[in-house]
Design a protein around this motif. Structure first.
Motif, PDB file in Angstrom:
ATOM      1  N   VAL A 202       0.789  -1.225   0.000  1.00 53.57           N
ATOM      2  CA  VAL A 202       0.000   0.000   0.000  1.00 53.57           C
ATOM      3  C   VAL A 202       0.829   1.287   0.000  1.00 53.57           C
ATOM      4  N   ASP A 203       2.068   1.256   0.527  1.00 53.50           N
ATOM      5  CA  ASP A 203       2.807   2.498   0.693  1.00 53.50           C
ATOM      6  C   ASP A 203       3.966   2.578  -0.303  1.00 53.50           C
ATOM      7  N   MET A 204       4.958   3.429  -0.035  1.00 50.97           N
ATOM      8  CA  MET A 204       6.040   3.634  -0.987  1.00 50.97           C
ATOM      9  C   MET A 204       6.888   2.384  -1.186  1.00 50.97           C
ATOM     10  N   PHE A 205       6.988   1.522  -0.184  1.00 47.55           N
ATOM     11  CA  PHE A 205       7.709   0.273  -0.411  1.00 47.55           C
ATOM     12  C   PHE A 205       7.021  -0.538  -1.506  1.00 47.55           C
ATOM     13  N   GLY A 206       5.687  -0.558  -1.468  1.00 47.74           N
ATOM     14  CA  GLY A 206       4.944  -1.264  -2.508  1.00 47.74           C
ATOM     15  C   GLY A 206       5.178  -0.666  -3.879  1.00 47.74           C
TER      16      GLY A 206
ATOM     17  N   TYR B 240       7.320  10.022  -0.590  1.00 48.29           N
ATOM     18  CA  TYR B 240       6.312  10.184   0.458  1.00 48.29           C
ATOM     19  C   TYR B 240       5.602  11.526   0.357  1.00 48.29           C
ATOM     20  N   ARG B 241       6.213  12.520  -0.283  1.00 47.50           N
ATOM     21  CA  ARG B 241       5.560  13.823  -0.443  1.00 47.50           C
ATOM     22  C   ARG B 241       4.378  13.729  -1.394  1.00 47.50           C
ATOM     23  N   GLU B 242       4.429  12.775  -2.338  1.00 48.25           N
ATOM     24  CA  GLU B 242       3.348  12.635  -3.306  1.00 48.25           C
ATOM     25  C   GLU B 242       2.334  11.562  -2.897  1.00 48.25           C
ATOM     26  N   CYS B 243       2.760  10.594  -2.104  1.00 51.42           N
ATOM     27  CA  CYS B 243       1.860   9.499  -1.735  1.00 51.42           C
ATOM     28  C   CYS B 243       2.234   8.988  -0.349  1.00 51.42           C
ATOM     29  N   PHE B 244       1.284   9.045   0.577  1.00 56.85           N
ATOM     30  CA  PHE B 244       1.569   8.576   1.931  1.00 56.85           C
ATOM     31  C   PHE B 244       0.359   7.815   2.468  1.00 56.85           C
ATOM     32  N   TRP B 245       0.600   6.576   2.881  1.00 60.26           N
ATOM     33  CA  TRP B 245      -0.455   5.718   3.411  1.00 60.26           C
ATOM     34  C   TRP B 245      -0.348   5.671   4.926  1.00 60.26           C
ATOM     35  N   ASP B 246      -1.452   6.016   5.595  1.00 57.13           N
ATOM     36  CA  ASP B 246      -1.515   5.973   7.051  1.00 57.13           C
ATOM     37  C   ASP B 246      -1.906   4.558   7.468  1.00 57.13           C
TER      38      ASP B 246
END
Length: 338
Positions: free
Chosen positions: A133-137, A254-260
């Motif tokens: 779901v996050d930047m690792f993905g 992370y500035r463009e896409c961040f999953w909580d």
């Protein structure tokens, strides 16, 4: 995935299990029937694993004359894997599976081995755990996508880039659906990378990885920094290409896409940041931690970047018509369903 016990149709009405030989014989019937209606239809299977000794090998051994493409599914990660092992799997899994299938093609279909296509018709990091779901993905998916391009995979279907719930799917989850970080990794491949893969020699240690492609009017580089703490510097040297003096970069971080992960939803998810960059035969690019940065270097003969951006904006407002939804319900079900 009829090789799997979880799949409807794997268990037969008498309680026995479907075998690879049975699958191959049924496949021949389906393929012949479909080709009789439309000879241009391309038929493939077995939509399971790519290793020897399974349905895929039985399919090629028994029904190989009727196979236009070989397909398999893969979810290679588990939450217990180390981070380094996960990243290595992104680059090795498509290559390993393709090598296995090509060996079987050379054994059972030597005269058609080069014309039968390869397809990873369902893939993602793993089936559960929310790693996608996050930047690792996004980083993992960009690496996997690049490995497929580099190893000549012809068809690929991703499952899935929009589920709101981590580890869920469009079928089993509940809405609303939002773009995971993976979506933007595919967006970068679509908008900034070309179709022809170029040789890309990357020197030096660290967690920086790169792919290079060529289109009719540009060379593109995707730099992927998997470090969680350290900015990476990519020094680019282009050979055999006359570059323009200015290109553009597209950055996903992370500035463009961040999953909580606590709220289990993206706090923000937007297009990568696009900026101009001075290019030429040699130039440098800074890549932030946990980020993907694409650099598009136009040829000296390409129209100005402003003209290209204007063309892209024109497509965004285009009316493609209304979508059509059709639901087809069978009159009967499989023997192993209620």
């Amino acid at each position: 995935e009829l090789e799997g016990s979880w799949e409807a149709g794997h268990f037969l009405p008498d309680g026995t299990e479907l075998t690879g030989e049975m699958y191959a014989e049924r496949y021949i019937e389906f393929a012949k029937a479909m080709k009789a209606v439309d000879p241009t239809i391309r038929v493939g299977g077995a939509a399971c694993g790519a290793g020897a000794g399974g349905f895929t090998e039985d399919l090629l051994r028994i029904a190989g004359d009727h196979v236009d493409f070989v397909s398999w599914h893969t979810y290679p990660l588990q939450s217990t894997h180390t981070r380094e092992r996960m990243l290595a799997a992104a680059e090795s899994d498509p290559v390993r599976a393709a090598q296995s299938v090509r060996q079987m093609l050379r054994r059972y279909q030597p005269e058609r081995a080069d014309e039968i296509e390869l397809g990873i018709t369902e893939w993602n990091l793993g089936l559960e755990g929310g790693m996608e779901v996050d930047m690792f993905g996004a980083i993992w998916s960009a690496l996997f996508d690049g490995a497929m391009h580099r190893d000549g995979i012809d068809i690929a279907n991703h499952w899935d880039a929009f589920t709101h719930h981590r580890g869920g799917s469009l079928v089993f989850g509940q809405g609303p659906y939002m773009r995971k970080a993976q979506y933007w990794a595919f967006w970068l491949w679509r908008h900034y990378m070309g179709d022809a893969v170029l040789a890309c020699d990357l020197e030096g240690p660290g967690e920086l990885r790169a792919f290079a492609t060529r289109s009719d009017d540009a060379v593109s580089i995707m730099a992927i920094n998997a470090s969680e703490t350290t900015e990476a510097r990519l020094d680019v040297t282009l050979e055999g290409f006359r570059p323009a003096a200015e290109g553009e970069t597209a950055l996903l971080s992370y500035r463009e896409c961040f999953w909580d992960r606590l709220a289990n939803k993206p706090l923000w998810s937007g297009e990568p940041q696009v900026d101009p960059i001075a290019t030429g035969p040699s130039f440098s690019v800074a890549v932030p931690p946990m980020a993907i940065k694409c650099v598009r270097v136009p040829s000296a003969d390409e129209p100005a970047l402003s003209e290209r951006a204007e063309r892209r904006r024109g497509m965004e407002g285009k009316d493609f018509g209304a979508a059509e939804l059709r639901v087809l319900l069978p009159e009967s079900g499989y023997a192993d369903t209620e």
